[in-house]
Design a protein around this motif. Sequence first.
Motif, PDB file in Angstrom:
ATOM      1  N   LYS A  18     -20.192  -5.104 -15.583  1.00  0.00           N
ATOM      2  CA  LYS A  18     -21.209  -5.916 -14.860  1.00  0.00           C
ATOM      3  C   LYS A  18     -21.789  -4.751 -13.914  1.00  0.00           C
ATOM      4  O   LYS A  18     -21.062  -4.192 -13.274  1.00  0.00           O
ATOM      5  N   ARG A  19     -23.025  -4.689 -13.738  1.00  0.00           N
ATOM      6  CA  ARG A  19     -23.644  -3.725 -12.727  1.00  0.00           C
ATOM      7  C   ARG A  19     -23.088  -4.239 -11.188  1.00  0.00           C
ATOM      8  O   ARG A  19     -22.812  -5.409 -11.033  1.00  0.00           O
TER       9      ARG A  19
ATOM     10  N   ALA B 299     -21.563  -7.740  -6.591  1.00  0.00           N
ATOM     11  CA  ALA B 299     -21.815  -8.042  -5.213  1.00  0.00           C
ATOM     12  C   ALA B 299     -22.214  -9.389  -5.020  1.00  0.00           C
ATOM     13  O   ALA B 299     -21.712 -10.234  -3.952  1.00  0.00           O
ATOM     14  N   VAL B 300     -23.004 -10.106  -5.668  1.00  0.00           N
ATOM     15  CA  VAL B 300     -23.552 -11.462  -5.621  1.00  0.00           C
ATOM     16  C   VAL B 300     -22.527 -12.356  -5.992  1.00  0.00           C
ATOM     17  O   VAL B 300     -22.363 -13.452  -5.101  1.00  0.00           O
ATOM     18  N   GLU B 301     -21.778 -12.147  -6.921  1.00  0.00           N
ATOM     19  CA  GLU B 301     -20.755 -12.738  -7.226  1.00  0.00           C
ATOM     20  C   GLU B 301     -19.693 -13.074  -6.180  1.00  0.00           C
ATOM     21  O   GLU B 301     -19.100 -14.194  -5.874  1.00  0.00           O
ATOM     22  N   MET B 302     -19.268 -12.003  -5.705  1.00  0.00           N
ATOM     23  CA  MET B 302     -18.280 -11.886  -4.378  1.00  0.00           C
ATOM     24  C   MET B 302     -19.026 -12.729  -3.072  1.00  0.00           C
ATOM     25  O   MET B 302     -18.207 -13.493  -2.523  1.00  0.00           O
ATOM     26  N   LEU B 303     -20.220 -12.765  -2.918  1.00  0.00           N
ATOM     27  CA  LEU B 303     -20.781 -13.149  -1.860  1.00  0.00           C
ATOM     28  C   LEU B 303     -20.728 -14.706  -2.228  1.00  0.00           C
ATOM     29  O   LEU B 303     -20.538 -15.651  -1.095  1.00  0.00           O
ATOM     30  N   VAL B 304     -21.216 -15.297  -3.369  1.00  0.00           N
ATOM     31  CA  VAL B 304     -20.929 -16.870  -3.689  1.00  0.00           C
ATOM     32  C   VAL B 304     -19.692 -17.264  -3.378  1.00  0.00           C
ATOM     33  O   VAL B 304     -19.521 -18.110  -2.870  1.00  0.00           O
TER      34      VAL B 304
ATOM     35  N   GLU C  28     -13.874 -19.800  -1.732  1.00  0.00           N
ATOM     36  CA  GLU C  28     -13.229 -19.266  -2.848  1.00  0.00           C
ATOM     37  C   GLU C  28     -12.450 -17.939  -2.670  1.00  0.00           C
ATOM     38  O   GLU C  28     -13.013 -17.237  -1.984  1.00  0.00           O
ATOM     39  N   GLU C  29     -11.419 -17.639  -3.286  1.00  0.00           N
ATOM     40  CA  GLU C  29     -10.916 -16.342  -3.283  1.00  0.00           C
ATOM     41  C   GLU C  29     -11.396 -15.274  -4.026  1.00  0.00           C
ATOM     42  O   GLU C  29     -12.072 -15.489  -5.201  1.00  0.00           O
ATOM     43  N   PHE C  30     -11.575 -14.110  -3.493  1.00  0.00           N
ATOM     44  CA  PHE C  30     -12.213 -12.825  -4.146  1.00  0.00           C
ATOM     45  C   PHE C  30     -11.647 -11.627  -3.463  1.00  0.00           C
ATOM     46  O   PHE C  30     -10.942 -11.648  -2.747  1.00  0.00           O
ATOM     47  N   GLU C  31     -11.700 -10.548  -4.354  1.00  0.00           N
ATOM     48  CA  GLU C  31     -11.082  -9.339  -3.984  1.00  0.00           C
ATOM     49  C   GLU C  31     -12.265  -8.267  -4.014  1.00  0.00           C
ATOM     50  O   GLU C  31     -12.925  -8.110  -4.760  1.00  0.00           O
ATOM     51  N   THR C  32     -12.245  -7.659  -2.515  1.00  0.00           N
ATOM     52  CA  THR C  32     -13.367  -6.810  -2.567  1.00  0.00           C
ATOM     53  C   THR C  32     -13.223  -5.372  -3.145  1.00  0.00           C
ATOM     54  O   THR C  32     -11.954  -4.935  -3.528  1.00  0.00           O
ATOM     55  N   GLU C  33     -13.913  -4.605  -3.384  1.00  0.00           N
ATOM     56  CA  GLU C  33     -14.007  -3.544  -4.135  1.00  0.00           C
ATOM     57  C   GLU C  33     -13.704  -2.145  -3.270  1.00  0.00           C
ATOM     58  O   GLU C  33     -13.535  -1.182  -3.590  1.00  0.00           O
ATOM     59  N   TYR C  34     -13.863  -2.691  -1.981  1.00  0.00           N
ATOM     60  CA  TYR C  34     -13.797  -1.818  -0.865  1.00  0.00           C
ATOM     61  C   TYR C  34     -13.375  -2.063   0.358  1.00  0.00           C
ATOM     62  O   TYR C  34     -14.008  -2.432   1.352  1.00  0.00           O
ATOM     63  N   PRO C  35     -11.918  -2.346   0.450  1.00  0.00           N
ATOM     64  CA  PRO C  35     -11.524  -2.867   1.626  1.00  0.00           C
ATOM     65  C   PRO C  35     -11.511  -2.193   2.564  1.00  0.00           C
ATOM     66  O   PRO C  35     -11.428  -0.781   2.676  1.00  0.00           O
TER      67      PRO C  35
END
Length: 349
Positions: A185-186, A191-196, A202-209
């Motif tokens: 995925k681009r 980024a949009v999926e993480m924002l939603v 819901e739980e999510f994991e950032t790609e740039y902590p």
Amino acid sequence: MSKIRVVHYINQFFAGVGGEEKAHIAPELRTELPPISVQLQGKLGEEFEVVATVVCGDSYFNENLEKVQVELIDMIKGYDPQLFIAGPAFNAGRYGVAAGTITKAVQDKLHIPAVTAMYVENPGTDMFRKEVYILETSDSAAGMRKALPKLAKFAAKLAKGEEILSPKEEGYHERGVRVNFFSEKRGSERAVEMLVKKIKGEEFETEYPMPNFDRVEPNPAVKDLTKAKIALVTSGGIVPKGNPDHIESSSASKYGEYSLEGFNDLTAETHETAHGGYDPVYANEDSDRVLPVDVMRDFVKEGKIGSLHEKFYTTVGNGTAVASAVGFAKEYAQKLVADGVDAVILTST
């Protein structure tokens, strides 16, 4: 098939020599392996042989940083190792600094795989995580049963030249190394999926902590300094002559509480610094340069402040774990409040 030769580094405690009272022992070699090295040998398996253990006192190492590296490298090189392992050091600050220092030195000078292990808040972790692999451990030796197998497994991969995966997969502290990879995925879609997910809770994991910085809200200003009781606190290591509580010169495990009664200034005959991170000559000549008792006494006489608290608190900031420093502050802050102190002057080096 010949076995992979391993040299193990440990401090005086894990070598069974003693605790703080033996922290000044110079480097020594053990061909008869201490129990912890025997355990490490068992976890590494039959392809490896721990040929020697090098031992050094934590205080000796940290007070002789340049000299001790030369001594230890010569000892280690003599056994022609193909792998070097230090620790685990857990949350022992001076041990962690020593383990990180010698691991980097071996890696740089002998050009062999080298690894160590320690707790996230050990000062050695922040000092060396970008330069060497440091496996994650718990904060005390009670976690040895989990730490040693993990350290051995990772060290074996390193020695065999196998692919080292991400920190999360391998269990080492993040090194700040970014690796490119191709995703299905681009970036905008991810980024949009993480924002939603964030919006939905819901739980999510950032790609740039991002780093987590502790923030302390400042107290209101002192309304009237002429009536205020002021205390002195320092991380510059100023102590009564002889360092009666034996505060360590690096990675301090304690703080001191000392009286100022009868002292209008601090002299070479009465006070000195225990700090090992700066040239002590000028502080030892006149400790007021770090803990300004003389100036504070003058301020009291001139009516600029109400009074000087007759106790001061001191420790050494050099390599001291953040968790330890927080613990010290919580203790003596309560004492300062109980003694009616209105403000504190914190001095460093």
